[in-house]
Write a protein that holds these residues in place. Structure first.
Motif, PDB file in Angstrom:
ATOM      1  N   TYR A   6       0.860  -1.382  -0.164  1.00  0.00           N
ATOM      2  CA  TYR A   6       0.138  -0.066  -0.010  1.00  0.00           C
ATOM      3  C   TYR A   6       0.806   1.361  -0.005  1.00  0.00           C
ATOM      4  CZ  TYR A   6      -3.459  -3.536   1.182  1.00  0.00           C
ATOM      5  OH  TYR A   6      -4.261  -4.454   1.312  1.00  0.00           O
ATOM      6  N   ARG A  40      -9.768  -5.635  -3.696  1.00  0.00           N
ATOM      7  CA  ARG A  40     -10.287  -4.417  -4.362  1.00  0.00           C
ATOM      8  C   ARG A  40      -9.567  -3.256  -3.414  1.00  0.00           C
ATOM      9  NH1 ARG A  40     -16.266  -5.943  -4.218  1.00  0.00           N
ATOM     10  NH2 ARG A  40     -15.499  -6.800  -2.140  1.00  0.00           N
ATOM     11  N   ARG A  42      -6.878  -0.706  -2.546  1.00  0.00           N
ATOM     12  CA  ARG A  42      -5.614  -0.093  -3.200  1.00  0.00           C
ATOM     13  C   ARG A  42      -5.513   1.031  -2.687  1.00  0.00           C
ATOM     14  NH1 ARG A  42      -6.270  -1.506  -9.003  1.00  0.00           N
ATOM     15  NH2 ARG A  42      -4.836   0.588  -9.330  1.00  0.00           N
ATOM     16  N   GLU A  44      -3.228   4.404  -4.136  1.00  0.00           N
ATOM     17  CA  GLU A  44      -2.186   4.627  -5.532  1.00  0.00           C
ATOM     18  C   GLU A  44      -2.034   6.300  -5.458  1.00  0.00           C
ATOM     19  OE1 GLU A  44      -1.156   2.919  -7.793  1.00  0.00           O
ATOM     20  OE2 GLU A  44      -2.181   0.875  -7.357  1.00  0.00           O
ATOM     21  N   PHE A  56      -6.092   4.479 -14.455  1.00  0.00           N
ATOM     22  CA  PHE A  56      -5.867   3.637 -13.218  1.00  0.00           C
ATOM     23  C   PHE A  56      -6.659   2.447 -13.678  1.00  0.00           C
ATOM     24  CE2 PHE A  56      -5.950   7.819 -10.869  1.00  0.00           C
ATOM     25  CZ  PHE A  56      -4.617   7.637 -10.273  1.00  0.00           C
ATOM     26  N   MET A  58      -8.866  -0.281 -12.365  1.00  0.00           N
ATOM     27  CA  MET A  58      -9.941  -0.485 -11.230  1.00  0.00           C
ATOM     28  C   MET A  58     -10.528  -1.727 -11.057  1.00  0.00           C
ATOM     29  SD  MET A  58      -9.916   2.321  -9.119  1.00  0.00           S
ATOM     30  CE  MET A  58     -10.504   3.942  -9.385  1.00  0.00           C
ATOM     31  N   SER A  68     -14.656  -0.963  -6.476  1.00  0.00           N
ATOM     32  CA  SER A  68     -13.296  -0.745  -6.314  1.00  0.00           C
ATOM     33  C   SER A  68     -13.316  -0.016  -4.942  1.00  0.00           C
ATOM     34  CB  SER A  68     -12.435  -0.126  -7.247  1.00  0.00           C
ATOM     35  OG  SER A  68     -11.067   0.285  -6.768  1.00  0.00           O
ATOM     36  N   ARG A  69     -12.258  -0.277  -4.201  1.00  0.00           N
ATOM     37  CA  ARG A  69     -12.029   0.504  -2.772  1.00  0.00           C
ATOM     38  C   ARG A  69     -10.609   0.994  -2.938  1.00  0.00           C
ATOM     39  NH1 ARG A  69     -12.876  -3.362   2.044  1.00  0.00           N
ATOM     40  NH2 ARG A  69     -13.045  -1.542   3.074  1.00  0.00           N
ATOM     41  N   CYS A  70     -10.348   1.611  -4.422  1.00  0.00           N
ATOM     42  CA  CYS A  70      -8.933   2.345  -4.707  1.00  0.00           C
ATOM     43  C   CYS A  70      -9.107   3.820  -3.895  1.00  0.00           C
ATOM     44  CB  CYS A  70      -8.718   2.160  -6.083  1.00  0.00           C
ATOM     45  SG  CYS A  70      -7.010   2.892  -6.576  1.00  0.00           S
TER      46      CYS A  70
END
Length: 126
Positions: A6, A40, A42, A44, A56, A58, A68-70
């Motif tokens: 992360y 899911r 991430r 960034e 990105f 996703m 997504s949980r980006c």
């Protein structure tokens, strides 16, 4: 907890990398476990290029319909006041944890993220 994947995207921004790690380490254990157990989730670095946009990858929504949980963070958080940067990072992690939904009786997603981040010890600076 192993957070190396992360913080890896922030290698070019060591101050921000440390700030992300500081916040991750302060999150409650159940939140850390939730993030680590979800492919899911991430974190960034914002890669916006004027005239081009962002790029990105996703993850597609899962079986449960959750997308997504980006979390995307801007490099300028490395130059912001530490308390403000920690708050923003925690606020964005709160969105990911809440899957961009409410928290308890708080239905507004921004208020919910603020309240959850504050419960983790990251209140919005004055």
């Amino acid at each position: 907890m192993p957070f190396s994947e992360y913080i890896a995207p922030f290698a070019e921004f060591p101050v921000l990398q440390q700030r992300v790690l500081d916040v991750l380490r302060e999150l409650p254990e159940d939140v850390q476990t939730d993030f680590l157990g979800d492919e899911r989730f991430r974190v960034e670095i914002d890669n916006f290029v004027p005239g081009v946009g962002w790029s990105f990858l996703m993850p597609a929504p899962g079986v449960d319909g959750n997308g997504s949980r980006c979390v995307i963070l801007r490099s300028k958080l490395a130059e912001a006041a530490e308390a403000f940067a920690h708050y923003v990072i925690a606020h964005e992690f709160a969105h990911a944890f809440l899957r961009n939904g409410g928290w308890g009786t708080i239905t507004d997603i921004e208020e919910a993220a603020d309240a959850l981040a504050a419960s983790w010890g990251f209140e919005r600076p004055a």
